[in-house]
Design an enzyme around this catalytic site. Structure first.
Site, short mmCIF file in Angstrom:
data_model
loop_
_atom_site.label_atom_id
_atom_site.label_comp_id
_atom_site.label_asym_id
_atom_site.label_seq_id
_atom_site.Cartn_x
_atom_site.Cartn_y
_atom_site.Cartn_z
N GLY A 51 -0.32 -2.40 -7.03
CA GLY A 51 0.18 -1.63 -5.90
C GLY A 51 0.86 -0.31 -6.22
O GLY A 51 0.81 0.63 -5.44
N GLU A 104 7.67 0.40 -9.31
CA GLU A 104 7.12 -0.62 -8.40
C GLU A 104 6.86 0.02 -7.04
O GLU A 104 7.51 1.00 -6.65
CB GLU A 104 8.16 -1.76 -8.31
CG GLU A 104 7.81 -2.94 -7.48
CD GLU A 104 6.54 -3.68 -7.85
OE1 GLU A 104 5.47 -3.09 -7.61
OE2 GLU A 104 6.62 -4.83 -8.31
N ASP A 105 5.91 -0.52 -6.31
CA ASP A 105 5.64 0.01 -4.96
C ASP A 105 6.58 -0.59 -3.93
O ASP A 105 7.08 0.10 -3.05
CB ASP A 105 4.17 -0.22 -4.55
CG ASP A 105 3.74 -1.65 -4.71
OD1 ASP A 105 3.97 -2.21 -5.81
OD2 ASP A 105 3.19 -2.25 -3.77
N ASP A 108 10.23 -7.04 -2.39
CA ASP A 108 10.22 -7.86 -1.18
C ASP A 108 11.20 -9.03 -1.40
O ASP A 108 12.41 -8.86 -1.22
CB ASP A 108 8.76 -8.32 -1.01
CG ASP A 108 8.44 -8.89 0.35
OD1 ASP A 108 9.30 -9.57 0.92
OD2 ASP A 108 7.32 -8.68 0.83
N LYS A 136 12.57 -3.78 0.73
CA LYS A 136 12.61 -4.59 1.94
C LYS A 136 13.78 -5.58 1.81
O LYS A 136 13.58 -6.76 1.52
CB LYS A 136 11.29 -5.34 2.05
CG LYS A 136 10.81 -5.62 3.46
CD LYS A 136 9.69 -6.64 3.41
CE LYS A 136 8.33 -6.04 3.38
NZ LYS A 136 7.28 -7.09 3.50
N PHE A 157 4.82 -6.45 7.31
CA PHE A 157 3.81 -6.33 6.25
C PHE A 157 3.29 -4.90 6.21
O PHE A 157 2.65 -4.42 7.14
CB PHE A 157 2.66 -7.31 6.44
CG PHE A 157 1.92 -7.55 5.15
CD1 PHE A 157 2.36 -8.54 4.28
CD2 PHE A 157 0.86 -6.75 4.78
CE1 PHE A 157 1.73 -8.73 3.05
CE2 PHE A 157 0.22 -6.94 3.55
CZ PHE A 157 0.65 -7.94 2.70
N ARG A 170 -5.42 0.14 0.43
CA ARG A 170 -4.72 0.84 -0.65
C ARG A 170 -4.99 2.34 -0.59
O ARG A 170 -4.17 3.15 -1.02
CB ARG A 170 -5.17 0.32 -2.03
CG ARG A 170 -4.76 -1.10 -2.35
CD ARG A 170 -4.94 -1.36 -3.84
NE ARG A 170 -5.03 -2.78 -4.17
CZ ARG A 170 -4.00 -3.58 -4.38
NH1 ARG A 170 -2.78 -3.13 -4.27
NH2 ARG A 170 -4.18 -4.86 -4.70
#
Ligand code: PRP
Length: 183
Positions: A51, A104-105, A108, A136, A157, A170
């Site tokens: 990601g 990191e993208d 979570d 998040k 999401f 993506r």
């Protein structure tokens, strides 16, 4: 630009312009913080695939201190929208004595990042930082100390700009929320 997906509706969240503006700020902050880095021991960006590959490519081009890049492969979602807790880290990294910044993208539950940092610490880096495009916090189950955050996002999401749902979306240049009730 329309963010209409092939299989689901995508509600626009963060535009491509906003993303690039914020990444420039992040690159500046990182370059300032790592200002003493030398070409002999450059900053090592460790990109969490898949990601983060688009974010990392853009971020790296805004960093003005010497840096190199390597990659690790971590996957927790499979084809679902809930983190499964199944994190597999493959790829041998040379980290000892390096100033490392994980790229990191999205963070979570925090499980992926907790496992990655635990593994990297055993390799004795000189320092270990965390940079994420999205955070998040409402989904967090595992504590993570984040050094650089692009945007705080709601517990929905999110897809686009490298982030997928079942490998789709993506390629979107902006970020959106996947609508779970397709129109
Ligand atoms: C996503 C994202 C993070 C992780 C965050 O990866 O890229 O690595 O989940 O979730 P967590 O904080 O709950 O652990 P994903 O498993 O979707 O793999 P991908 O990057 O290859 O799409």
């Amino acid at each position: 630009m329309s963010l209409e997906g092939t299989f689901n509706t995508i509600v626009p969240l963060i535009s491509a312009d906003e993303i690039h503006r914020r990444i420039k700020e992040m690159g500046k902050a990182i370059s300032n913080d790592y200002g003493t880095i030398t070409p002999e021991n450059p900053l090592l960006l460790i990109v969490v695939l898949k990601g983060a590959f688009i974010f990392a490519a853009d971020l790296m081009r805004t960093i003005t201190v010497p840096c190199t890049v390597d990659f690790i492969f971590a996957s927790s979602y499979g084809s679902g929208t809930q983190s499964s807790g199944n994190v597999a880290i493959r790829h041998k990294l040379i980290v000892t004595g390096r100033s490392v910044l994980i790229v990191e993208d999205i963070i979570d539950t925090g499980l992926t990042m907790q496992q990655i940092t635990a593994e990297l610490i055993t390799m004795k880096p000189a320092s270990l930082g965390i940079c994420t495009l999205l955070d998040k916090p409402d989904a967090r189950k595992h504590h993570v100390d984040i050094d650089y955050t692009g945007f705080i996002v709601p517990n929905t999401f999110i897809v686009g700009y490298g982030i997928d749902y079942d490998e789709h979306y993506r390629e979107l240049p902006s970020l959106g929320v996947l609508n779970s009730d397709p129109a």
